[in-house]
Design a protein around this motif. Structure first.
Motif, PDB file in Angstrom:
ATOM      1  N   LYS A 510       0.841  -1.203   0.000  1.00  0.00           N
ATOM      2  CA  LYS A 510       0.000   0.000   0.000  1.00  0.00           C
ATOM      3  C   LYS A 510       0.874   1.251   0.000  1.00  0.00           C
ATOM      4  N   ALA A 511       0.345   2.300  -0.622  1.00  0.00           N
ATOM      5  CA  ALA A 511       1.066   3.575  -0.674  1.00  0.00           C
ATOM      6  C   ALA A 511       1.157   4.188   0.720  1.00  0.00           C
ATOM      7  N   PHE A 512       2.285   4.831   0.992  1.00  0.00           N
ATOM      8  CA  PHE A 512       2.506   5.420   2.320  1.00  0.00           C
ATOM      9  C   PHE A 512       2.992   6.853   2.177  1.00  0.00           C
ATOM     10  N   SER A 513       2.385   7.756   2.933  1.00  0.00           N
ATOM     11  CA  SER A 513       2.829   9.148   3.045  1.00  0.00           C
ATOM     12  C   SER A 513       2.082   9.782   4.207  1.00  0.00           C
ATOM     13  N   ASP A 514       2.537  10.963   4.630  1.00  0.00           N
ATOM     14  CA  ASP A 514       1.838  11.658   5.715  1.00  0.00           C
ATOM     15  C   ASP A 514       0.399  11.977   5.321  1.00  0.00           C
ATOM     16  N   GLU A 515       0.214  12.341   4.052  1.00  0.00           N
ATOM     17  CA  GLU A 515      -1.129  12.678   3.585  1.00  0.00           C
ATOM     18  C   GLU A 515      -2.047  11.465   3.634  1.00  0.00           C
ATOM     19  N   VAL A 516      -1.482  10.301   3.299  1.00  0.00           N
ATOM     20  CA  VAL A 516      -2.271   9.066   3.340  1.00  0.00           C
ATOM     21  C   VAL A 516      -2.689   8.762   4.772  1.00  0.00           C
ATOM     22  N   VAL A 517      -1.725   8.876   5.721  1.00  0.00           N
ATOM     23  CA  VAL A 517      -2.027   8.582   7.131  1.00  0.00           C
ATOM     24  C   VAL A 517      -3.042   9.563   7.689  1.00  0.00           C
ATOM     25  N   THR A 518      -2.992  10.808   7.226  1.00  0.00           N
ATOM     26  CA  THR A 518      -3.926  11.828   7.714  1.00  0.00           C
ATOM     27  C   THR A 518      -5.371  11.403   7.517  1.00  0.00           C
ATOM     28  N   LYS A 519      -5.634  10.675   6.440  1.00  0.00           N
ATOM     29  CA  LYS A 519      -7.009  10.253   6.156  1.00  0.00           C
ATOM     30  C   LYS A 519      -7.570   9.355   7.256  1.00  0.00           C
ATOM     31  N   GLY A 520      -6.698   8.626   7.950  1.00  0.00           N
ATOM     32  CA  GLY A 520      -7.177   7.691   8.961  1.00  0.00           C
ATOM     33  C   GLY A 520      -7.112   8.204  10.385  1.00  0.00           C
ATOM     34  N   MET A 521      -6.701   9.467  10.572  1.00  0.00           N
ATOM     35  CA  MET A 521      -6.499   9.972  11.940  1.00  0.00           C
ATOM     36  C   MET A 521      -7.783   9.962  12.764  1.00  0.00           C
ATOM     37  N   SER A 522      -8.907  10.301  12.152  1.00  0.00           N
ATOM     38  CA  SER A 522     -10.155  10.346  12.916  1.00  0.00           C
ATOM     39  C   SER A 522     -10.526   8.971  13.443  1.00  0.00           C
ATOM     40  N   ARG A 523     -10.235   7.912  12.655  1.00  0.00           N
ATOM     41  CA  ARG A 523     -10.546   6.547  13.111  1.00  0.00           C
ATOM     42  C   ARG A 523      -9.604   6.108  14.230  1.00  0.00           C
ATOM     43  N   LEU A 524      -8.433   6.752  14.320  1.00  0.00           N
ATOM     44  CA  LEU A 524      -7.451   6.384  15.329  1.00  0.00           C
ATOM     45  C   LEU A 524      -7.498   7.294  16.555  1.00  0.00           C
ATOM     46  N   ALA A 525      -8.440   8.246  16.561  1.00  0.00           N
ATOM     47  CA  ALA A 525      -8.609   9.186  17.683  1.00  0.00           C
ATOM     48  C   ALA A 525      -7.339   9.984  17.935  1.00  0.00           C
ATOM     49  N   ARG A 526      -6.701  10.422  16.873  1.00  0.00           N
ATOM     50  CA  ARG A 526      -5.514  11.266  16.968  1.00  0.00           C
ATOM     51  C   ARG A 526      -5.743  12.525  16.145  1.00  0.00           C
ATOM     52  N   THR A 527      -5.106  13.632  16.567  1.00  0.00           N
ATOM     53  CA  THR A 527      -5.319  14.919  15.892  1.00  0.00           C
ATOM     54  C   THR A 527      -4.113  15.366  15.075  1.00  0.00           C
ATOM     55  N   ALA A 528      -2.980  14.667  15.167  1.00  0.00           N
ATOM     56  CA  ALA A 528      -1.775  15.042  14.428  1.00  0.00           C
ATOM     57  C   ALA A 528      -1.073  13.783  13.940  1.00  0.00           C
ATOM     58  N   VAL A 529      -0.462  13.894  12.762  1.00  0.00           N
ATOM     59  CA  VAL A 529       0.241  12.746  12.183  1.00  0.00           C
ATOM     60  C   VAL A 529       1.348  12.273  13.117  1.00  0.00           C
ATOM     61  N   GLU A 530       2.089  13.212  13.741  1.00  0.00           N
ATOM     62  CA  GLU A 530       3.168  12.827  14.642  1.00  0.00           C
ATOM     63  C   GLU A 530       2.633  12.055  15.842  1.00  0.00           C
TER      64      GLU A 530
END
Length: 746
Positions: A510-530
């Motif tokens: 699967k493709a990986f980048s900060d932008e890609v991870v940002t899409k899943g932040m709400s499902r992970l209950a996190r507000t920042a990629v870091e």
């Protein structure tokens, strides 16, 4: 001197008269209204002593009249318990007495509804509220100190189980606060009252010894006063000389600090010489030093370099009349008033005519110090940390150091250049790598002394080690180190998590980048990629969950398939990383490029939170596996370690790792060996000699008696690599006293 007792409860006119003595323009109607309001509000309430409760705020107001404070402060003293202990409200007080007085009373009111389990936490939160109110208006502190002073004077009526707690709090917080505000008399009385409660036997012992000494010496203080005054008058100096004995708590503190007995104390008497002007102070000092011998190292000039609480005076100790050591403080009358009453004597609350009440734009150094301290202490500390750092900031005596440009930095005694660096600026502390003290290179852990010139050497590549928190003395330095350490640890975990996530996405195709991870932040209950990557690095978020949060349709491989991939047998398809290393790895799907992307392991000093197996370590040359442990980082095991069996049911914790160690590196790595040797004198010495000759370093040793003839030794070593370790084992096996030598992997 502060007022000690009120024989009977004062009436309205008596209170007004006390204020009128130093402030003829007092608002008599305001004082009368406050008197009547407080008396009615407290009504039939009584104190533990049985006296009407209103006698307490009245006593507090009386203490503040001795400090010559303004009408608003006296009124606040009368009303200071009304919101907390009666039906009165801030809105009602504001309507009747104005916003300024209402704010003062509110600042003195404890927080009643604190949903905290720990009494210490409640104490800390109430102290935080008080200090924040003091930062807005220092008169809150003056009322609070007077309130505590009267409570300490009547401590004997408090239930016994509470007395020690109140006395200890007084000694830890309120007496140091009075000292920091320059209120010498109040500090001394608070200390003595607390000392008498906490250590009654010591108090009685010192008091009785001082009394015996007074009877034996006779009118010694009066004789020294008279001789000093006569000598100054003979030289044309008009001066007032006042002498007194040191207080019991002060005597006890000196005995404890210097580890000496009462009989060894040689300066139980202190004398103040009060003159007209600053020039007269230095002239007096010259006269004293030409008349009596100076005790070396006991001269201090707080006129040219005042203390942070605005205290100014010349201090010296001489061998005076009767060959007695005499401590002298030489100051002007203005200096004496500030020395006695501290911030209460400052022009902050006095207008040009001397009448209290006017607020000037300038603030005293003591108040400026207090505001800055409160600002530093209020930055995100837990209640317990706040209480600890407040005590650290308030309790210590001080040393005075200078920057190379001459800026004065006041620090607690035993402070280090680390504390100095953070006192200059937080960024200077965070980037400090070394220092010069008086032009000489010195360790950052050196203890600073009065007058030291300190230059801090910095590097942008530096981050403060966590160990600094235990070395630093000031609350500001400790809090800053703790914040920086937390940020550094978070950054480490975020870096680790990013690499783990990148490898996981690659394995999943699967493709990986900060932008890609940002899409899943709400499902992970996190507000920042870091935050996401830090959670992955700490093991709080599994990589499967991260991929599924970004790609909901993705299906994780079966555990048995993933485990088989991690534990494939050595043979076809393995790749030798570097010539000269017996280090082989399975090539992951994607070829050599995917293999090189495995996490690089340099050692325990790398940027990643890495540790080695506690059951035998790992060394370059071993095939290694990384196991992610939530909250701890990565633990490195040799592939042959039996401990890996414990993780077979958690294949998601297995990581691709590789050594990234230069062949010429001098870094050492942990390994454990088992040596069985003949049980005779000198065997251990021979084994240690062999290891030393091979440049191995013994970190730990455990000896077990297997039989009367043989001893088993478990030895923890630090070695360079597998070749180095094998060389040591070979040499050990060649010695006649050694039956066997083998590596241990738990």
């Amino acid at each position: 001197m502060l007022r000690r007792t009120v024989p009977a409860m004062m009436r309205q006119y008596e209170l007004v008269e006390r204020v009128r003595r130093y402030n003829p323009q007092t608002d008599e109607a305001l004082l009368d209204r406050a008197y009547v309001y407080a008396m009615r509000a407290h009504g039939a309430q009584v104190r533990a002593s049985g006296d009407p409760y209103f006698s307490h705020p009245l006593e507090v107001a009386a203490i503040l009249t001795d400090l010559k404070l303004d009408d608003a402060t006296i009124v606040a003293a009368l009303l200071h318990d009304t919101i907390e202990d009666t039906d009165a409200t801030k809105a009602e007080i504001e309507r009747l007495f104005g916003k300024q007085i209402a704010d003062l009373v509110e600042g003195l009111t404890k927080i009643k509804k604190l949903d905290l389990v720990s009494k210490q936490a409640k104490q800390a939160e109430n102290l935080r509220k008080l200090l924040l109110a003091i930062a807005d208006d220092v008169r809150v502190l003056l009322v609070k100190l007077a309130d505590r002073l009267h409570n300490m004077r009547t401590l004997k009526y408090v239930p016994p189980e509470k007395r020690d707690r109140v006395a200890q709090e007084t000694l830890d917080i309120y007496a140091p606060l009075a000292a920091r505000m320059g209120m010498h008399d109040m500090r001394e009385e608070l200390e003595d009252l607390a000392f008498r409660q906490l250590m009654p036997e010591a108090y009685e012992s010192i008091t009785s010894r001082v009394e015996e000494l007074r009877e034996r010496n006779g009118p010694l203080v009066q004789e020294i006063e008279r001789e000093l005054k006569e000598e100054l008058e003979r030289r044309g100096m008009k001066a007032e000389v006042k002498g007194r004995e040191k207080k019991p708590h002060s005597i006890w503190g000196k005995m404890e600090r210097k580890a000496i007995a009462f009989e060894q104390l040689s300066d139980l008497y202190g004398f103040r010489v009060i003159v007209d002007g600053v020039e007269d102070c230095y002239r007096t000092l010259g006269i004293v030093h030409t008349k009596w011998p100076l005790v070396p190292g006991r001269f201090k000039d707080y006129i040219s370099t005042p203390k942070p609480n605005d205290y100014r005076s010349l201090h010296t100790t001489v061998i005076g009349p009767r060959r007695q050591r005499v401590e002298l403080q030489v100051r002007t009358r203005d200096m004496d008033e500030i020395a006695e009453y501290g911030i209460a004597a400052h022009a902050l609350y006095k207008d040009a005519s001397g009448a209290p009440g006017a607020m000037l734009s300038t603030e005293s150094s003591a108040y400026a110090w207090l505001r800055k301290t409160i600002e530093n202490l209020s930055q995100g500390l837990s209640p317990e940390e706040f209480l600890e750092h407040t005590k650290l900031e308030l309790f210590h005596d001080q040393v005075f150091c200078f920057t190379p440009k001459g800026r004065l930095i006041a620090l607690p005694r035993k402070a280090t250049p680390i504390d100095f660096a953070y006192a200059v600026h937080t960024d200077v502390g965070n980037t400090a790598v070394g220092c010069k003290i008086n032009g000489n290179i010195a360790p950052l852990v050196s203890e600073l002394k009065n007058g030291d010139e300190v230059e801090i050497i910095t590097s942008k590549a530096q981050t403060p080690p966590g160990a600094w928190e235990t070395i630093a003395v000031t609350g500001k330095a400790r809090a800053a180190v703790r914040r920086a350490t937390r940020a550094a640890v978070r950054a480490q975990y975020a870096g680790l998590g990013r690499k783990i996530a990148e490898r996981a996405f690659a394995r999943a195709g699967k493709a990986f980048s900060d932008e890609v991870v940002t899409k899943g932040m709400s499902r992970l209950a996190r507000t920042a990629v870091e935050d996401v990557f830090a959670a992955v690095g700490r093991g709080e978020i599994k990589t499967d969950d991260l991929i599924r949060a970004v790609y909901p349709d993705w299906t994780a491989p079966r555990p048995e398939d993933r485990l088989a991939a991690n534990r494939a047998p050595q043979g076809e398809g393995w790749f030798e990383l570097k010539k000269g290393h017996n280090l082989k790895f399975k090539i992951p799907e994607g070829g050599e490029e995917a293999f090189v992307a495995a996490l690089p392991i340099r050692g325990i000093n790398s940027d990643l939170p890495v540790r080695f197996s506690p059951q035998g370590g790992a060394v370059p040359g071993d095939r290694i596996v990384g196991i992610l442990t939530p909250g701890e980082g990565i633990t490195i095991y040799p592939i042959q370690s039996k401990a890996l069996q414990h993780f077979e049911d958690a294949p998601e914790r297995w990581l691709d790792v590789r050594w990234d160690v230069d062949e010429l590196s001098t870094g050492r790595f942990p390994a454990r060996i088992r040596v069985t040797a003949i049980n005779e004198p000198g065997t251990l010495g021979q084994v240690a000699t062999i290891i030393g000759e091979r440049n191995g370093n013994i970190e730990g040793l455990e000896m077990r008696s297997r039989s009367p003839d043989f001893t088993e030794m478990l030895i923890d070593l630090d070695v360079f690599d597998l070749r180095h370790l094998n060389g040591i084992l070979t040499d050990l096996r060649g010695r006649p006293v050694v039956s066997s030598a083998e590596r241990v992997n738990g």
